[in-house]
Design a protein around this motif. Structure first.
Motif, PDB file in Angstrom:
ATOM      1  N   ASN A  93       0.827  -1.198   0.000  1.00 43.64           N
ATOM      2  CA  ASN A  93       0.000   0.000   0.000  1.00 43.64           C
ATOM      3  C   ASN A  93       0.869   1.258   0.000  1.00 43.64           C
ATOM      4  O   ASN A  93       2.063   1.216   0.301  1.00 43.64           O
ATOM      5  CB  ASN A  93      -0.912   0.012   1.235  1.00 43.64           C
ATOM      6  CG  ASN A  93      -2.050   1.011   1.106  1.00 43.64           C
ATOM      7  OD1 ASN A  93      -2.401   1.439   0.004  1.00 43.64           O
ATOM      8  ND2 ASN A  93      -2.622   1.416   2.225  1.00 43.64           N
ATOM      9  N   TRP A  95      -0.022   5.876   0.332  1.00 38.12           N
ATOM     10  CA  TRP A  95      -1.069   6.890   0.377  1.00 38.12           C
ATOM     11  C   TRP A  95      -0.464   8.284   0.417  1.00 38.12           C
ATOM     12  O   TRP A  95       0.723   8.457   0.681  1.00 38.12           O
ATOM     13  CB  TRP A  95      -2.027   6.698   1.546  1.00 38.12           C
ATOM     14  CG  TRP A  95      -1.429   6.402   2.898  1.00 38.12           C
ATOM     15  CD1 TRP A  95      -1.378   5.192   3.525  1.00 38.12           C
ATOM     16  CD2 TRP A  95      -0.813   7.336   3.819  1.00 38.12           C
ATOM     17  NE1 TRP A  95      -0.775   5.308   4.765  1.00 38.12           N
ATOM     18  CE2 TRP A  95      -0.424   6.605   4.972  1.00 38.12           C
ATOM     19  CE3 TRP A  95      -0.557   8.709   3.766  1.00 38.12           C
ATOM     20  CZ2 TRP A  95       0.219   7.198   6.061  1.00 38.12           C
ATOM     21  CZ3 TRP A  95       0.084   9.316   4.854  1.00 38.12           C
ATOM     22  CH2 TRP A  95       0.452   8.569   5.986  1.00 38.12           C
ATOM     23  N   GLU A 124       1.161   8.915  -6.069  1.00 39.89           N
ATOM     24  CA  GLU A 124       0.791   9.542  -4.799  1.00 39.89           C
ATOM     25  C   GLU A 124       1.037  11.048  -4.835  1.00 39.89           C
ATOM     26  O   GLU A 124       0.254  11.827  -4.280  1.00 39.89           O
ATOM     27  CB  GLU A 124       1.549   8.893  -3.639  1.00 39.89           C
ATOM     28  CG  GLU A 124       1.267   7.399  -3.456  1.00 39.89           C
ATOM     29  CD  GLU A 124      -0.210   7.082  -3.299  1.00 39.89           C
ATOM     30  OE1 GLU A 124      -0.977   7.944  -2.805  1.00 39.89           O
ATOM     31  OE2 GLU A 124      -0.623   5.967  -3.677  1.00 39.89           O
TER      32      GLU A 124
END
Length: 256
Positions: A93, A95, A124
């Motif tokens: 992942n 973010w 991102e």
């Protein structure tokens, strides 16, 4: 009459919050002023650092920090207070927070080469530049207000609490399935596109944005994914198709 006045006021309030994104040209609904992005992102990042195993020194952290700054410099918002951290957890992942705060999880670093990782970092950075976080928060607030208003309206008309609760539940389901999730998928595809431009401008081969999603598909646990309708992200095949369609443009930036 009161209900009509409320609806008219709500309409003008919502339309006043629509603005064209200077990078994509898409109209965005954002009620959070740009001046608050940095404060929101900083506050959220501070909370992350209190609870997550964040790595800010060493080779792993330098790899992400140097790559992030290199790509951020060629983005449309190089002046943001960019910060790139690694979270030492075996999670596939990454973010971005408003204002330029980006996190990459260790499993990404363990499984991706530098060119593929650049596609993730570019993606991102694009989220932060395009203010997708502020857009999502704004839409969530507006949708919640509309759903609660629907419940009040139904309850007033029917004088039935059960009907009011049912209206709220159905409104929430419709909002999620037909507004929130499709819009999230649109933002993901935007970040793929703009991120590929950024990585190419920074000197990373954009063709690796395609190999990234091929690799991600192979790394997914169980080898499958939920139907696109129920996902906040587009399918890997859809992402790859869009990237291939635009690859000549990305390569112009890369070879530029």
């Amino acid at each position: 009459m009161i209900r009509k006045l409320v609806l008219v006021a709500a309409f003008f309030t919502l339309t006043a919050c629509l603005a064209e994104n200077s990078v994509t040209g898409r109209s965005q609904f954002i009620i959070i002023p740009p001046s608050q992005d940095a404060a929101l992102g900083l506050e959220a990042m501070q909370e992350v650092k209190k609870t997550a195993p964040v790595v800010t020194t060493g080779a792993m952290a330098r790899r992400v920090q140097e790559m992030g700054q290199r790509i951020a410099r060629v983005s449309d918002r190089p002046e943001l207070d960019w910060e790139f951290i690694v979270i030492d957890e075996p999670v596939l992942n990454a973010w971005a927070l408003p204002g330029g705060k980006v996190a990459i999880y260790r499993k990404m670093l363990d499984n991706l080469n530098d060119e593929q990782l650049a596609a993730v970092v570019g993606h991102e950075i694009a989220h932060a530049v395009l203010r997708h976080g502020a857009e999502q928060m704004s839409r969530a607030q507006a949708q919640n207000a509309a759903i609660l208003g629907l419940g009040v309206l139904v309850g007033t008309q029917t004088e039935n609490q059960q009907m009011s609760q049912l209206a709220v539940s159905l409104g929430a389901l419709a909002s999620q399935g037909f507004v929130s999730l499709p819009h999230s998928r649109k933002m993901e595809l935007e970040a793929d596109h703009v991120g590929a431009i950024y990585m190419a401008k920074a000197g990373y081969d954009p063709r690796n944005a395609i190999t990234l999603w091929q690799k991600m598909a192979s790394l997914k646990e169980g080898g499958g994914s939920q139907p696109t309708f129920f996902s906040t992200h587009p399918s890997d095949d859809k992402r790859i198709e869009r990237l291939r369609d635009n690859m000549p443009r990305y390569l112009e930036y890369y070879r530029g």
